[in-house]
Design a protein around this motif. Structure first.
Motif, PDB file in Angstrom:
ATOM      1  N   GLY A 104      -9.496  22.117  -1.834  1.00  0.00           N
ATOM      2  CA  GLY A 104     -10.262  22.061  -3.073  1.00  0.00           C
ATOM      3  C   GLY A 104      -9.474  21.701  -4.311  1.00  0.00           C
ATOM      4  O   GLY A 104     -10.028  21.647  -5.414  1.00  0.00           O
ATOM      5  N   ARG A 105      -8.186  21.429  -4.176  1.00  0.00           N
ATOM      6  CA  ARG A 105      -7.345  21.061  -5.314  1.00  0.00           C
ATOM      7  C   ARG A 105      -6.841  19.634  -5.155  1.00  0.00           C
ATOM      8  O   ARG A 105      -6.557  19.191  -4.042  1.00  0.00           O
ATOM      9  N   PRO A 106      -6.701  18.898  -6.264  1.00  0.00           N
ATOM     10  CA  PRO A 106      -6.248  17.503  -6.153  1.00  0.00           C
ATOM     11  C   PRO A 106      -4.802  17.406  -5.686  1.00  0.00           C
ATOM     12  O   PRO A 106      -3.963  18.249  -6.028  1.00  0.00           O
ATOM     13  N   VAL A 107      -4.536  16.399  -4.886  1.00  0.00           N
ATOM     14  CA  VAL A 107      -3.165  16.055  -4.494  1.00  0.00           C
ATOM     15  C   VAL A 107      -2.668  15.023  -5.495  1.00  0.00           C
ATOM     16  O   VAL A 107      -3.286  13.959  -5.653  1.00  0.00           O
ATOM     17  N   GLY A 108      -1.570  15.311  -6.178  1.00  0.00           N
ATOM     18  CA  GLY A 108      -1.104  14.412  -7.233  1.00  0.00           C
ATOM     19  C   GLY A 108      -2.157  14.315  -8.320  1.00  0.00           C
ATOM     20  O   GLY A 108      -2.611  15.319  -8.857  1.00  0.00           O
ATOM     21  N   ASN A 109      -2.574  13.079  -8.617  1.00  0.00           N
ATOM     22  CA  ASN A 109      -3.614  12.893  -9.629  1.00  0.00           C
ATOM     23  C   ASN A 109      -5.013  12.812  -9.021  1.00  0.00           C
ATOM     24  O   ASN A 109      -5.970  12.428  -9.695  1.00  0.00           O
ATOM     25  N   GLY A 110      -5.108  13.172  -7.730  1.00  0.00           N
ATOM     26  CA  GLY A 110      -6.419  13.190  -7.078  1.00  0.00           C
ATOM     27  C   GLY A 110      -6.901  11.847  -6.603  1.00  0.00           C
ATOM     28  O   GLY A 110      -8.072  11.705  -6.205  1.00  0.00           O
ATOM     29  N   ARG A 111      -6.000  10.855  -6.596  1.00  0.00           N
ATOM     30  CA  ARG A 111      -6.361   9.511  -6.114  1.00  0.00           C
ATOM     31  C   ARG A 111      -5.251   8.998  -5.191  1.00  0.00           C
ATOM     32  O   ARG A 111      -4.100   9.441  -5.296  1.00  0.00           O
ATOM     33  N   PRO A 112      -5.576   8.066  -4.293  1.00  0.00           N
ATOM     34  CA  PRO A 112      -4.526   7.464  -3.461  1.00  0.00           C
ATOM     35  C   PRO A 112      -3.401   6.910  -4.338  1.00  0.00           C
ATOM     36  O   PRO A 112      -3.661   6.271  -5.365  1.00  0.00           O
ATOM     37  N   GLY A 113      -2.160   7.178  -3.924  1.00  0.00           N
ATOM     38  CA  GLY A 113      -1.015   6.826  -4.757  1.00  0.00           C
ATOM     39  C   GLY A 113      -0.341   5.528  -4.374  1.00  0.00           C
ATOM     40  O   GLY A 113      -0.737   4.836  -3.426  1.00  0.00           O
ATOM     41  N   PRO A 114       0.748   5.185  -5.056  1.00  0.00           N
ATOM     42  CA  PRO A 114       1.424   3.900  -4.845  1.00  0.00           C
ATOM     43  C   PRO A 114       2.094   3.765  -3.482  1.00  0.00           C
ATOM     44  O   PRO A 114       2.139   2.665  -2.930  1.00  0.00           O
ATOM     45  N   ILE A 115       2.622   4.855  -2.937  1.00  0.00           N
ATOM     46  CA  ILE A 115       3.238   4.754  -1.610  1.00  0.00           C
ATOM     47  C   ILE A 115       2.162   4.480  -0.565  1.00  0.00           C
ATOM     48  O   ILE A 115       2.357   3.657   0.341  1.00  0.00           O
ATOM     49  N   TYR A 116       1.040   5.168  -0.670  1.00  0.00           N
ATOM     50  CA  TYR A 116      -0.080   4.864   0.232  1.00  0.00           C
ATOM     51  C   TYR A 116      -0.447   3.393   0.153  1.00  0.00           C
ATOM     52  O   TYR A 116      -0.637   2.730   1.190  1.00  0.00           O
ATOM     53  N   GLU A 117      -0.574   2.870  -1.038  1.00  0.00           N
ATOM     54  CA  GLU A 117      -0.983   1.474  -1.201  1.00  0.00           C
ATOM     55  C   GLU A 117       0.002   0.535  -0.501  1.00  0.00           C
ATOM     56  O   GLU A 117      -0.404  -0.414   0.175  1.00  0.00           O
ATOM     57  N   LYS A 118       1.288   0.807  -0.639  1.00  0.00           N
ATOM     58  CA  LYS A 118       2.301  -0.031   0.012  1.00  0.00           C
ATOM     59  C   LYS A 118       2.188   0.044   1.534  1.00  0.00           C
ATOM     60  O   LYS A 118       2.240  -0.980   2.223  1.00  0.00           O
ATOM     61  N   LEU A 119       2.055   1.262   2.055  1.00  0.00           N
ATOM     62  CA  LEU A 119       2.036   1.434   3.509  1.00  0.00           C
ATOM     63  C   LEU A 119       0.738   0.915   4.116  1.00  0.00           C
ATOM     64  O   LEU A 119       0.746   0.347   5.213  1.00  0.00           O
ATOM     65  N   TYR A 120      -0.369   1.098   3.431  1.00  0.00           N
ATOM     66  CA  TYR A 120      -1.630   0.573   3.949  1.00  0.00           C
ATOM     67  C   TYR A 120      -1.593  -0.948   3.986  1.00  0.00           C
ATOM     68  O   TYR A 120      -2.036  -1.564   4.968  1.00  0.00           O
ATOM     69  N   ALA A 121      -1.062  -1.571   2.942  1.00  0.00           N
ATOM     70  CA  ALA A 121      -0.939  -3.027   2.935  1.00  0.00           C
ATOM     71  C   ALA A 121      -0.034  -3.503   4.077  1.00  0.00           C
ATOM     72  O   ALA A 121      -0.326  -4.480   4.764  1.00  0.00           O
ATOM     73  N   GLY A 122       1.078  -2.797   4.278  1.00  0.00           N
ATOM     74  CA  GLY A 122       1.965  -3.149   5.383  1.00  0.00           C
ATOM     75  C   GLY A 122       1.316  -2.982   6.728  1.00  0.00           C
ATOM     76  O   GLY A 122       1.549  -3.772   7.654  1.00  0.00           O
ATOM     77  N   TYR A 123       0.494  -1.956   6.860  1.00  0.00           N
ATOM     78  CA  TYR A 123      -0.234  -1.714   8.119  1.00  0.00           C
ATOM     79  C   TYR A 123      -1.149  -2.897   8.434  1.00  0.00           C
ATOM     80  O   TYR A 123      -1.235  -3.351   9.576  1.00  0.00           O
ATOM     81  N   GLN A 124      -1.832  -3.399   7.403  1.00  0.00           N
ATOM     82  CA  GLN A 124      -2.736  -4.529   7.625  1.00  0.00           C
ATOM     83  C   GLN A 124      -1.957  -5.777   8.045  1.00  0.00           C
ATOM     84  O   GLN A 124      -2.407  -6.554   8.900  1.00  0.00           O
ATOM     85  N   ARG A 125      -0.784  -5.979   7.463  1.00  0.00           N
ATOM     86  CA  ARG A 125       0.044  -7.103   7.890  1.00  0.00           C
ATOM     87  C   ARG A 125       0.502  -6.935   9.338  1.00  0.00           C
ATOM     88  O   ARG A 125       0.561  -7.910  10.092  1.00  0.00           O
ATOM     89  N   ALA A 126       0.828  -5.699   9.717  1.00  0.00           N
ATOM     90  CA  ALA A 126       1.252  -5.451  11.105  1.00  0.00           C
ATOM     91  C   ALA A 126       0.118  -5.751  12.073  1.00  0.00           C
ATOM     92  O   ALA A 126       0.346  -6.277  13.171  1.00  0.00           O
ATOM     93  N   LYS A 127      -1.115  -5.415  11.707  1.00  0.00           N
ATOM     94  CA  LYS A 127      -2.266  -5.718  12.563  1.00  0.00           C
ATOM     95  C   LYS A 127      -2.413  -7.228  12.745  1.00  0.00           C
ATOM     96  O   LYS A 127      -2.660  -7.710  13.856  1.00  0.00           O
ATOM     97  N   GLN A 128      -2.269  -7.962  11.657  1.00  0.00           N
ATOM     98  CA  GLN A 128      -2.412  -9.414  11.743  1.00  0.00           C
ATOM     99  C   GLN A 128      -1.312 -10.046  12.590  1.00  0.00           C
ATOM    100  O   GLN A 128      -1.533 -11.026  13.304  1.00  0.00           O
ATOM    101  N   ALA A 129      -0.117  -9.458  12.514  1.00  0.00           N
ATOM    102  CA  ALA A 129       1.033 -10.010  13.241  1.00  0.00           C
ATOM    103  C   ALA A 129       1.047  -9.631  14.712  1.00  0.00           C
ATOM    104  O   ALA A 129       1.835 -10.172  15.489  1.00  0.00           O
ATOM    105  N   SER A 130       0.173  -8.707  15.117  1.00  0.00           N
ATOM    106  CA  SER A 130       0.232  -8.198  16.487  1.00  0.00           C
ATOM    107  C   SER A 130      -0.229  -9.248  17.489  1.00  0.00           C
ATOM    108  O   SER A 130       0.045  -9.138  18.659  1.00  0.00           O
TER     109      SER A 130
END
Length: 294
Positions: free
Chosen positions: A268-294
């Motif tokens: 019930g409490r926010p993590v950080g500022n309560g929104r997905p953060g910059p590290i998540y954004e980097k890793l999610y983008a990298g994950y999508q590239r890994a899927k395309q490269a598979s």
């Protein structure tokens, strides 16, 4: 009242059939004891993702339970590809236009009830494919709500066992309050979630728990390390206290179905500022590239 199963293709002990027609003996040890293992392989555009890593974990789990592997690596791959094609055909599409999730399960086999591992049984092999849900951009932008709980499961969590009553109970705890996952702690230290691995971000570094018997080493363990290295993000595996989790800048979940998911609320409490953060954004983008490269 039993749920009506969809008429989807599946595989059972050497034959392809459909879910309503697939029958297993009531004396199968998978049914009686949960004496078996499973794997879930995502497939994007008809291509299994990190198949070799999934098969290696399947082999490790089988060895832990002393169940002989009933197929070679080539046979497993052939089965997975055939299921991908059959499911796609049932939806009127080529496999290359689908996103699927292939489920593989091996139990010890059929025998009269005895807790001891009965040798020489023919393993029961079941497999099916289904649609893999892809979280929408809106869902990802919001992030996931999670709760915490003590880890009350057994100490062989590194086996991907079909004995999942503990995971069912822990997942229902979060479902009861409208949350996505239950993040668990053992003796005050992070273990994992009911069906996901958990990652903590603090000061720009990604922290994960050690690879031991208390957690299931998700296929994304190695992938997350690679994605962090490619993005220039420090990565470390070590014990993580409950206090560190509660004070995290970001918390991430990873699994075959969630890929990488940001946790925005915890108990019930926010993590950080309560929104997905910059590290998540980097890793999610990298994950999508890994899927395309598979």
């Amino acid at each position: 009242m039993s749920a009506q199963l969809p008429d989807l293709p599946c595989y059972l002990n050497g034959e392809f059939t459909t879910l309503p027609n697939a029958k297993v003996s009531v004396m199968d040890r998978g049914f009686i004891f949960g004496d078996g293992i499973y794997e879930v392989v995502p497939a994007y555009n008809g291509r299994p993702f990190r198949f070799d890593e999934h098969l290696a974990r399947l082999e490790r789990s089988l060895k832990e339970l002393r169940i002989p592997n009933p197929m070679t690596k080539a046979q497993w791959r052939e089965l997975v590809v055939e299921l991908l094609n059959r499911y796609a055909a049932s939806q009127g599409k080529p496999a290359a236009e689908t996103t699927q999730m292939v489920y593989l399960q091996i139990s010890r086999g059929v025998a009269m009830r005895d807790h001891a591992m009965i040798p020489g049984l023919e393993p029961t092999v079941f497999a099916m494919s289904n649609r893999l849900y892809i979280y929408t951009p809106e869902e990802r932008a919001k992030g996931a709500a999670c709760i915490t709980a003590d880890d009350f499961r057994w100490k062989k969590a590194h086996i991907k066992s079909t004995s999942l009553a503990g995971a069912v109970v822990s997942r229902q705890m979060s479902a009861d309050v409208g949350a996505l996952e239950t993040i668990m702690f053992r003796d005050g230290f992070l273990s994992e979630a009911s069906s996901s691995n958990v990652w903590v971000v603090k000061g720009g570094k990604v922290l994960g728990v050690p690879k031991d018997n208390l957690v299931l080493e998700g296929i994304r363990f190695g992938l997350l390390e690679t994605l962090c290295r490619d993005a220039g993000v420090p990565f470390e595996l070590r014990r993580i206290s409950r206090e560190e989790v509660l004070a995290a800048d970001e918390i991430l979940l990873s699994s075959a179905t969630k890929e990488v998911m940001a946790v925005s609320m915890l108990d019930g409490r926010p993590v950080g500022n309560g929104r997905p953060g910059p590290i998540y954004e980097k890793l999610y983008a990298g994950y999508q590239r890994a899927k395309q490269a598979s």
